[in-house]
Design a protein around this motif. Structure first.
Motif, PDB file in Angstrom:
ATOM      1  N   PRO A   1       0.867  -1.135   0.357  1.00 40.96           N
ATOM      2  CA  PRO A   1      -0.147  -0.016   0.076  1.00 40.96           C
ATOM      3  C   PRO A   1       0.888   1.279  -0.076  1.00 40.96           C
ATOM      4  O   PRO A   1       2.008   1.217   0.561  1.00 40.96           O
ATOM      5  N   PRO A   2       0.208   2.479  -0.416  1.00 37.73           N
ATOM      6  CA  PRO A   2       1.189   3.638  -0.678  1.00 37.73           C
ATOM      7  C   PRO A   2       1.583   4.008   1.132  1.00 37.73           C
ATOM      8  O   PRO A   2       0.958   3.835   2.096  1.00 37.73           O
ATOM      9  N   THR A   3       3.014   4.324   0.857  1.00 36.51           N
ATOM     10  CA  THR A   3       3.718   4.512   2.128  1.00 36.51           C
ATOM     11  C   THR A   3       4.609   5.520   2.170  1.00 36.51           C
ATOM     12  O   THR A   3       5.211   5.773   1.209  1.00 36.51           O
ATOM     13  N   VAL A   4       4.958   6.414   3.075  1.00 38.49           N
ATOM     14  CA  VAL A   4       5.851   7.748   3.420  1.00 38.49           C
ATOM     15  C   VAL A   4       6.226   7.453   4.580  1.00 38.49           C
ATOM     16  O   VAL A   4       5.970   6.882   5.521  1.00 38.49           O
ATOM     17  N   LEU A   5       7.594   8.109   4.798  1.00 34.49           N
ATOM     18  CA  LEU A   5       8.298   8.352   5.687  1.00 34.49           C
ATOM     19  C   LEU A   5       7.909  10.030   6.281  1.00 34.49           C
ATOM     20  O   LEU A   5       8.398  10.728   5.457  1.00 34.49           O
ATOM     21  N   ARG A   6       7.325  10.195   7.550  1.00 32.83           N
ATOM     22  CA  ARG A   6       7.205  11.523   7.513  1.00 32.83           C
ATOM     23  C   ARG A   6       7.111  11.743   9.069  1.00 32.83           C
ATOM     24  O   ARG A   6       7.214  11.042   9.912  1.00 32.83           O
ATOM     25  N   GLU A   7       6.918  12.910   9.513  1.00 29.00           N
ATOM     26  CA  GLU A   7       6.803  13.411  10.804  1.00 29.00           C
ATOM     27  C   GLU A   7       5.343  13.146  11.503  1.00 29.00           C
ATOM     28  O   GLU A   7       4.333  13.266  10.592  1.00 29.00           O
ATOM     29  N   GLY A   8       5.154  12.753  12.478  1.00 28.63           N
ATOM     30  CA  GLY A   8       3.660  12.590  13.110  1.00 28.63           C
ATOM     31  C   GLY A   8       3.814  12.938  14.384  1.00 28.63           C
ATOM     32  O   GLY A   8       4.725  13.489  15.161  1.00 28.63           O
ATOM     33  N   PRO A   9       2.643  12.584  15.440  1.00 32.66           N
ATOM     34  CA  PRO A   9       2.475  13.158  16.739  1.00 32.66           C
ATOM     35  C   PRO A   9       3.418  12.521  17.623  1.00 32.66           C
ATOM     36  O   PRO A   9       3.864  13.228  18.681  1.00 32.66           O
TER      37      PRO A   9
END
Length: 295
Positions: A113-121
């Motif tokens: 599935p579409p996946t990204v690396l990013r900032e989160g809570p």
């Protein structure tokens, strides 16, 4: 790759996963089949945590992501919630999940599935579109008698049930699962459990949980051994040829932030070895070939 940190506490008032919006199978399948839209939503949308998936070995947070009035469910796995492993460097699982999606997309099969690396809570982490399984999809795994494997199924390993009765654990002879077996061999996936593939409402099958991939040592553990030593399909050989070229070009550049140089070299070597053999790999004699638990 980021260092492991303490996972911040979540809001105690966050609703349970079952109460969170957006888990309709048809809706999630349609968005998963539109990766360009889904990736923009995942990268740029506002991420809200709704609950925690409690049966996972690492921190897995059920979230929604919202952008321009569109909201979709997703999974957020913060680096801070990764448990140390004896054979993988700390704080690298989110990168490996992201790299697995990049490689899957490069095959054209879009099995991840579409996946990204990013900032989160809870800090940086992997964010992946939630694919709600189709409750009406046919089973992909089964237990069948040793002398009665049905047509359209492939035996994997003998299993013991009902106080000693021997049966075959089998999987379907399915073209999408076969593609997933090829992808896993390239990824060096150490954890292809039966619960790590999802049948979507549009008939597609998606593989999930790719945190233990891309090791430099042979680690392949999977339930998809039904094609072991069989010739690769012409389609698979074409895909491997394309990957071999792309790994020395744009795909290699996209993977470089997520993997070490040694891991990239090992990835290229696995791709070349599969092309040279022209066959699905056999289980290793030095490494357990079935993940535990298998389902």
């Amino acid at each position: 790759m980021p260092a492991r940190e303490r996972l911040p506490a979540l809001n105690e008032e966050s609703p349970e996963v079952a109460d969170a919006p957006g888990t309709d199978p048809a809706t999630s399948a349609a968005l998963a089949a539109d990766p360009a839209t889904a990736l923009t939503l995942l990268r740029e949308g506002a991420l809200a945590v709704h609950g925690r998936v409690t049966d996972a070995s690492n921190a897995v947070l059920y979230c929604t992501v919202t952008l321009d009035g569109v909201t979709a469910p997703c999974v957020y796995k913060p680096v801070a919630g990764e448990r140390p492993l004896w054979d993988f460097p700390d704080g690298t699982l989110a990168d490996r999940e992201t790299a697995a999606h990049e490689l899957s997309a490069a095959t054209g099969w879009h099995l991840v599935p579409p996946t990204v690396l990013r900032e989160g809570p809870a800090g940086p982490g992997m964010v992946q579109l939630w694919v709600e399984p189709d409750p009406d999809a046919p089973e992909l795994l089964d237990l069948q008698p040793l002398d009665g494997v049905r047509e359209g199924w492939l035996p994997v390993v003998r299993a013991e049930v009902d106080g000693g009765r021997q049966v075959w654990l089998v999987h379907r002879d399915d073209a999408q699962l076969r593609r997933l077996a090829v992808l896993d061999a390239v990824l060096n996936n150490a954890d292809r459990k039966g619960g790590h593939w999802l049948p979507a409402a549009d008939g597609r099958i998606y593989g999930i949980d790719h945190g233990v991939t891309f090791h430099t040592d042979p680690k392949l553990r999977t339930l998809l051994w039904g094609w072991a030593e069989q010739p690769l399909t012409a389609e698979a050989l074409d895909v491997l040829a394309k990957l071999a070229t792309d790994l020395d070009g744009p795909l290699g550049e996209r993977l470089r932030p997520h993997l070490t140089p040694a891991e990239l070299d090992a990835l290229k070597a696995r791709t070349a070895a599969l092309r040279a053999s022209g066959r699905h790999p056999l289980p290793s004699r030095e490494w357990p070939s079935i993940p535990w638990p298998p389902v």
